[in-house]
Design a protein around this motif. Sequence first.
Motif, PDB file in Angstrom:
ATOM      1  N   GLN A 120       0.825  -1.202   0.000  1.00 47.71           N
ATOM      2  CA  GLN A 120       0.000   0.000   0.000  1.00 47.71           C
ATOM      3  C   GLN A 120       0.864   1.258   0.000  1.00 47.71           C
ATOM      4  OE1 GLN A 120      -2.541   1.138   3.577  1.00 47.71           O
ATOM      5  NE2 GLN A 120      -4.065   0.105   2.291  1.00 47.71           N
ATOM      6  N   LYS A 121       1.942   1.252   0.765  1.00 46.83           N
ATOM      7  CA  LYS A 121       2.793   2.435   0.877  1.00 46.83           C
ATOM      8  C   LYS A 121       3.635   2.672  -0.368  1.00 46.83           C
ATOM      9  CE  LYS A 121       1.599   3.806   4.949  1.00 46.83           C
ATOM     10  NZ  LYS A 121       0.890   5.107   5.118  1.00 46.83           N
ATOM     11  N   THR A 122       4.060   1.611  -1.030  1.00 48.21           N
ATOM     12  CA  THR A 122       4.949   1.761  -2.188  1.00 48.21           C
ATOM     13  C   THR A 122       4.213   1.693  -3.518  1.00 48.21           C
ATOM     14  OG1 THR A 122       5.402  -0.617  -2.309  1.00 48.21           O
ATOM     15  CG2 THR A 122       6.868   0.718  -0.911  1.00 48.21           C
ATOM     16  N   GLY A 123       3.054   1.007  -3.539  1.00 45.64           N
ATOM     17  CA  GLY A 123       2.353   0.789  -4.796  1.00 45.64           C
ATOM     18  C   GLY A 123       3.041  -0.224  -5.691  1.00 45.64           C
ATOM     19  N   CYS A 124       3.988  -0.969  -5.134  1.00 43.85           N
ATOM     20  CA  CYS A 124       4.785  -1.918  -5.922  1.00 43.85           C
ATOM     21  C   CYS A 124       4.578  -3.336  -5.389  1.00 43.85           C
ATOM     22  CB  CYS A 124       6.271  -1.574  -5.862  1.00 43.85           C
ATOM     23  SG  CYS A 124       6.678   0.057  -6.508  1.00 43.85           S
ATOM     24  N   ILE A 125       4.154  -4.231  -6.246  1.00 43.96           N
ATOM     25  CA  ILE A 125       3.987  -5.618  -5.822  1.00 43.96           C
ATOM     26  C   ILE A 125       5.327  -6.242  -5.460  1.00 43.96           C
ATOM     27  CG2 ILE A 125       4.202  -6.649  -8.132  1.00 43.96           C
ATOM     28  CD1 ILE A 125       1.754  -7.651  -5.275  1.00 43.96           C
ATOM     29  N   GLU A 126       6.397  -5.736  -6.041  1.00 40.24           N
ATOM     30  CA  GLU A 126       7.730  -6.261  -5.737  1.00 40.24           C
ATOM     31  C   GLU A 126       8.084  -6.062  -4.269  1.00 40.24           C
ATOM     32  OE1 GLU A 126       7.566  -5.353 -10.074  1.00 40.24           O
ATOM     33  OE2 GLU A 126       7.002  -4.268  -8.246  1.00 40.24           O
ATOM     34  N   ALA A 127       7.560  -5.004  -3.646  1.00 39.70           N
ATOM     35  CA  ALA A 127       7.841  -4.746  -2.233  1.00 39.70           C
ATOM     36  C   ALA A 127       7.299  -5.863  -1.357  1.00 39.70           C
ATOM     37  CB  ALA A 127       7.243  -3.398  -1.820  1.00 39.70           C
ATOM     38  N   SER A 128       6.046  -6.252  -1.592  1.00 44.86           N
ATOM     39  CA  SER A 128       5.459  -7.317  -0.770  1.00 44.86           C
ATOM     40  C   SER A 128       6.079  -8.674  -1.089  1.00 44.86           C
ATOM     41  CB  SER A 128       3.945  -7.354  -0.948  1.00 44.86           C
ATOM     42  OG  SER A 128       3.582  -7.653  -2.269  1.00 44.86           O
ATOM     43  N   ILE A 129       6.432  -8.913  -2.358  1.00 41.37           N
ATOM     44  CA  ILE A 129       7.094 -10.175  -2.711  1.00 41.37           C
ATOM     45  C   ILE A 129       8.420 -10.309  -1.975  1.00 41.37           C
ATOM     46  CG2 ILE A 129       8.238 -11.435  -4.575  1.00 41.37           C
ATOM     47  CD1 ILE A 129       6.094 -10.364  -6.481  1.00 41.37           C
ATOM     48  N   LEU A 130       9.231  -9.247  -2.003  1.00 40.31           N
ATOM     49  CA  LEU A 130      10.554  -9.304  -1.371  1.00 40.31           C
ATOM     50  C   LEU A 130      10.452  -9.396   0.148  1.00 40.31           C
ATOM     51  CD1 LEU A 130      12.536  -6.758  -3.577  1.00 40.31           C
ATOM     52  CD2 LEU A 130      12.703  -9.257  -3.582  1.00 40.31           C
ATOM     53  N   LEU A 131       9.499  -8.682   0.743  1.00 35.01           N
ATOM     54  CA  LEU A 131       9.327  -8.770   2.194  1.00 35.01           C
ATOM     55  C   LEU A 131       8.867 -10.169   2.598  1.00 35.01           C
ATOM     56  CD1 LEU A 131       9.382  -7.395   4.918  1.00 35.01           C
ATOM     57  CD2 LEU A 131       7.036  -6.602   4.515  1.00 35.01           C
ATOM     58  N   HIS A 132       7.940 -10.718   1.839  1.00 39.93           N
ATOM     59  CA  HIS A 132       7.457 -12.086   2.061  1.00 39.93           C
ATOM     60  C   HIS A 132       8.619 -13.077   1.976  1.00 39.93           C
ATOM     61  CE1 HIS A 132       3.961 -15.073   1.025  1.00 39.93           C
ATOM     62  NE2 HIS A 132       4.843 -15.610   1.862  1.00 39.93           N
ATOM     63  N   PHE A 133       9.424 -12.938   0.955  1.00 42.10           N
ATOM     64  CA  PHE A 133      10.561 -13.841   0.756  1.00 42.10           C
ATOM     65  C   PHE A 133      11.595 -13.679   1.863  1.00 42.10           C
ATOM     66  CE2 PHE A 133      14.720 -14.685  -1.443  1.00 42.10           C
ATOM     67  CZ  PHE A 133      14.583 -16.060  -1.497  1.00 42.10           C
ATOM     68  N   ALA A 134      11.824 -12.450   2.300  1.00 44.47           N
ATOM     69  CA  ALA A 134      12.789 -12.205   3.377  1.00 44.47           C
ATOM     70  C   ALA A 134      12.347 -12.886   4.666  1.00 44.47           C
ATOM     71  CB  ALA A 134      12.952 -10.701   3.601  1.00 44.47           C
ATOM     72  N   LEU A 135      11.063 -12.787   4.983  1.00 40.80           N
ATOM     73  CA  LEU A 135      10.558 -13.435   6.199  1.00 40.80           C
ATOM     74  C   LEU A 135      10.659 -14.957   6.090  1.00 40.80           C
ATOM     75  CD1 LEU A 135       7.475 -12.389   8.256  1.00 40.80           C
ATOM     76  CD2 LEU A 135       7.845 -14.786   7.733  1.00 40.80           C
ATOM     77  N   ASN A 136      10.224 -15.497   4.954  1.00 39.69           N
ATOM     78  CA  ASN A 136      10.286 -16.953   4.767  1.00 39.69           C
ATOM     79  C   ASN A 136      11.720 -17.470   4.828  1.00 39.69           C
ATOM     80  OD1 ASN A 136       7.546 -16.901   4.439  1.00 39.69           O
ATOM     81  ND2 ASN A 136       7.540 -17.500   2.292  1.00 39.69           N
ATOM     82  N   THR A 137      12.646 -16.729   4.216  1.00 39.68           N
ATOM     83  CA  THR A 137      14.046 -17.168   4.184  1.00 39.68           C
ATOM     84  C   THR A 137      14.671 -17.114   5.575  1.00 39.68           C
ATOM     85  OG1 THR A 137      14.269 -16.384   1.907  1.00 39.68           O
ATOM     86  CG2 THR A 137      16.299 -16.756   3.124  1.00 39.68           C
ATOM     87  N   ALA A 138      14.397 -16.041   6.319  1.00 39.75           N
ATOM     88  CA  ALA A 138      14.907 -15.954   7.685  1.00 39.75           C
ATOM     89  C   ALA A 138      14.360 -17.091   8.539  1.00 39.75           C
ATOM     90  CB  ALA A 138      14.537 -14.598   8.288  1.00 39.75           C
ATOM     91  N   HIS A 139      13.093 -17.397   8.366  1.00 41.28           N
ATOM     92  CA  HIS A 139      12.480 -18.519   9.082  1.00 41.28           C
ATOM     93  C   HIS A 139      13.194 -19.832   8.731  1.00 41.28           C
ATOM     94  CE1 HIS A 139       8.580 -21.110   9.694  1.00 41.28           C
ATOM     95  NE2 HIS A 139       9.527 -21.433  10.547  1.00 41.28           N
ATOM     96  N   PHE A 140      13.397 -20.060   7.450  1.00 44.82           N
ATOM     97  CA  PHE A 140      14.008 -21.308   6.987  1.00 44.82           C
ATOM     98  C   PHE A 140      15.441 -21.460   7.487  1.00 44.82           C
ATOM     99  CE2 PHE A 140      16.412 -23.692   3.736  1.00 44.82           C
ATOM    100  CZ  PHE A 140      15.689 -24.867   3.701  1.00 44.82           C
TER     101      PHE A 140
END
Length: 292
Positions: free
Chosen positions: A263-283
């Motif tokens: 919502q803040k950036t208007g970029c789907i890439e922002a949510s994709i990268l944040l999602h991936f960062a959380l999943n990767t840190a978890h893994f």
Amino acid sequence: MDISLPYSFSTLLCYSVLYLAVACLWFPASIWGQPLWLILAASAGFIALISGQLTPLGLGLAVLYLFIAYLFSRTTGAKKKWLTLLLAALSLLLGAHLLPGFQNLKVLDAMAVSTDGLPFTMYLNLDKTLVALGLLGWCVPRLSRRQEWHQLLQVLLSRSLLFLLLIFILALASGKVHWDPKLPSYTLLWMLTNLLFVCTAEEAFFRGFLQQQLALLWKNRPLQQELPLALASLVYGLSHFAGGPLYVAFVTLAGLGYGWVYQKTGCIEASILLHFALNTAHFLLFTYPSLP
């Protein structure tokens, strides 16, 4: 417990081309007047049919889904409302693996990623990845210039660290994970699949499509930003109901973070990268997928 490898060269080629198709969503090249991602996706579908990963019915449903996504992106007025509902329903069914004809390949079978964690099984999902291709290819705007990427990464770094810290503090407090740094031999496969097949598909639908359509529907009304964000995050959480109530709560909270940065950036890439960062840190750093 073992790693299941592709059984044939055609199967390996199918998924290799599919990885490339998703990655090429961010490359504007075209062949014979058609976007490169679409050519690669069609090639992957043809190879999947030969290798048995797709049945003729599955291929037909894949073509139908891409066609509906294409129509949605070029339709206005009353017809678009019906296409919105149809595209949403098909996306959910594909993401939940409820449509016939897709023989998704199991590559990790009951692996002990963490010695005291629950066993983990991973598939290379043709059906779910189709959602990423259809929605990102036709319906959701993507970044195309290096300067845009540079600006996005600056904003993302400044806004995401506190969110990630909060999620993992709550996860540790819940007792479902603990500190468990590791680097399994299949890390690269997991990261490639999680980024291109999982995060892109989930963010394309729940943020780029669902949250955006709810925002358009609720425009110029009270809570015009907060309500679409909350509803899309709740649907995202409920889509993971198989993990139990606590998991639904954590996924919903994560969805709020992904939706907020989108919502803040208007970029789907922002949510994709944040999602991936959380999943990767978890893994890599915590019990994966969770403690029993």
